[in-house]
Write an enzyme that holds these catalytic residues in place. Structure first.
Site: not given
Length: 416
Positions: A237-238, A245, A247, A249, A272
């Site tokens: 996840m990136l 910063g 929101g 994600g 994982e």
């Protein structure tokens, strides 16, 4: 006069100090950019740098053989067409005949897919094709973020398949960012049909047209669970640095979680080798999802972690017991008056009871050792499990956990 030995030492020192001038910090030398407009190419304010480069340039994250080294990896904001250039003010071979410089270009070429350009004018001409770029796959979720500079910005989350035309090549370009921002990153085999891809895009306007910029992504692998279930496991996840910063994600993880919750064959959702930041993000998202469930109601929290909580979290939200327990602890902290000594003590003991698990395991192991180890061997193991040290570590773990929980509670309050 210097002796021959002293002269050799001075010469060695001189050469070493001169060679040291040709060492470059690769995290500083690499310039990354997501380009929307031609003027972005020369705008330093749009540049960002890696957090890591050890997987390409070794543990020291140093390239040898150059002064003023600049490694430019510029990407078109949408389809990630790539400009790759290496610049430097001088090279070690210009001064020292017998010294070789690192093959910087070769190292980068190992991780970026073919099809890049090394010509800035050609790259700028590729920007004109950005109007043709559209997000891959199925739209799952749309949301807005307020920006002081640009007002309301619209974002979309899509689920893509590797069979989408052009996606395989796009993904090969996208995953190169992992090398710079995930410490133990590795590329995946996209040909395996058990991979799911989730992408975040920003909609923006350019010359009256709606365009899309890549914001971030997540890959999830669907593991088989006997007899007829799957267990989606988040692999990578990136969110790209210019968008961190804001929101995104949390929006991505929640959208992905809701997607899998809608599938009857999914047992639960895991990750994982999750980083600390990922665990905190997951805690926030899962608390947000669980706080409306009846079993997690305020009047139920002080009764303790219950079988009803485990079942409801599992059945309705595909959350396993371990993660549901953390959700319970966060919601109970929010509902507890910590200025009341009795209530605070109850809460502290409840959390420490879970945290004490590893120490209890150590004690069981020690009991086994007493039966089979010689006294001198036992002493060395006992020193590692000193009771006082265990209590101190347990208290520190508790304080760290509560600090993390408070941040999540504050974030929830700010989003209410």
């Amino acid at each position: 006069m210097y002796s021959q030995g002293e002269m050799e030492q001075l010469l060695t020192y001189f050469v070493s100090s001169k060679l040291a001038e040709y060492k470059c910090d690769t995290n500083e030398a690499i310039s990354l950019k997501l380009v929307r407009f031609p003027e972005d190419v020369d705008d330093d304010s749009t540049t960002f740098h890696p957090e890591y480069s050890h997987q390409v340039f070794g543990d020291d994250e140093v390239a040898f053989g150059y002064k003023g080294l600049q490694i430019q990896l510029f990407y078109a904001a949408g389809n990630l067409s790539t400009l790759f250039k290496v610049k430097y003010t001088s090279k070690v071979t210009e001064t020292f005949d017998c010294v070789e410089a690192d093959d910087v270009e070769g190292k980068i070429r190992e991780i970026i897919p073919a099809g890049f350009t090394c010509n800035t004018d050609d790259f700028i001409s590729l920007l004109e094709k950005e109007a043709n770029f559209k997000p891959f796959g199925t739209l799952l979720h749309t949301y807005t973020v307020h920006s002081e500079e640009a007002g309301e910005l619209t974002y979309q989350i899509h689920k893509a398949e590797v069979t989408c035309p052009g996606f395989r090549e796009y993904h090969e370009r996208l995953q190169t960012f992992l090398m710079w921002f995930i410490e133990t990153a590795s590329f995946i085999d996209a040909d395996d049909d058990r991979w799911d891809f989730f992408l975040v895009f920003e909609k923006y306007n350019k010359d009256g047209e709606t365009l899309y910029a890549t914001v971030g992504y997540m890959t999830v692998y669907n593991y088989y669970v006997y007899p007829d279930k799957t267990r989606p496991r988040v692999s990578q996840m990136l969110i790209l640095p210019p968008f961190q910063g804001e929101g995104h994600g949390a929006q991505l993880l929640e959208a992905v979680h809701r997607f899998y919750c809608s599938l009857p064959k999914v047992q639960d959702i895991t990750a994982e080798d999750p980083s600390e930041n990922y665990v905190k993000l997951r805690d926030y998202v899962l608390v947000k999802l669980c706080q409306g469930l009846p079993s997690f109601a305020v009047d139920k929290l002080h009764l303790g972690f219950s079988a009803d909580m485990i079942k409801e979290a599992q059945d309705k939200l595909k959350i396993n017991k371990k993660h549901a327990r953390r959700v319970y602890e966060i919601l109970r902290l929010r509902a507890t008056d910590m200025s009341d000594e009795d209530k605070a003590r109850e809460y502290r003991l409840e959390v420490k009871k879970r945290l004490f698990g590893p120490y209890r395991k150590n004690q069981r192991e020690l009991a086994k050792m007493r039966k089979c180890l010689r006294p001198e061997e036992l002493v060395s193991h006992m020193s590692q499990m000193d009771t006082q040290t265990q209590h101190e570590e347990l208290e520190k773990s508790y304080q760290d956990v509560v600090e993390d929980y408070r941040r999540i509670i504050e974030r929830l309050a700010s989003q209410a």
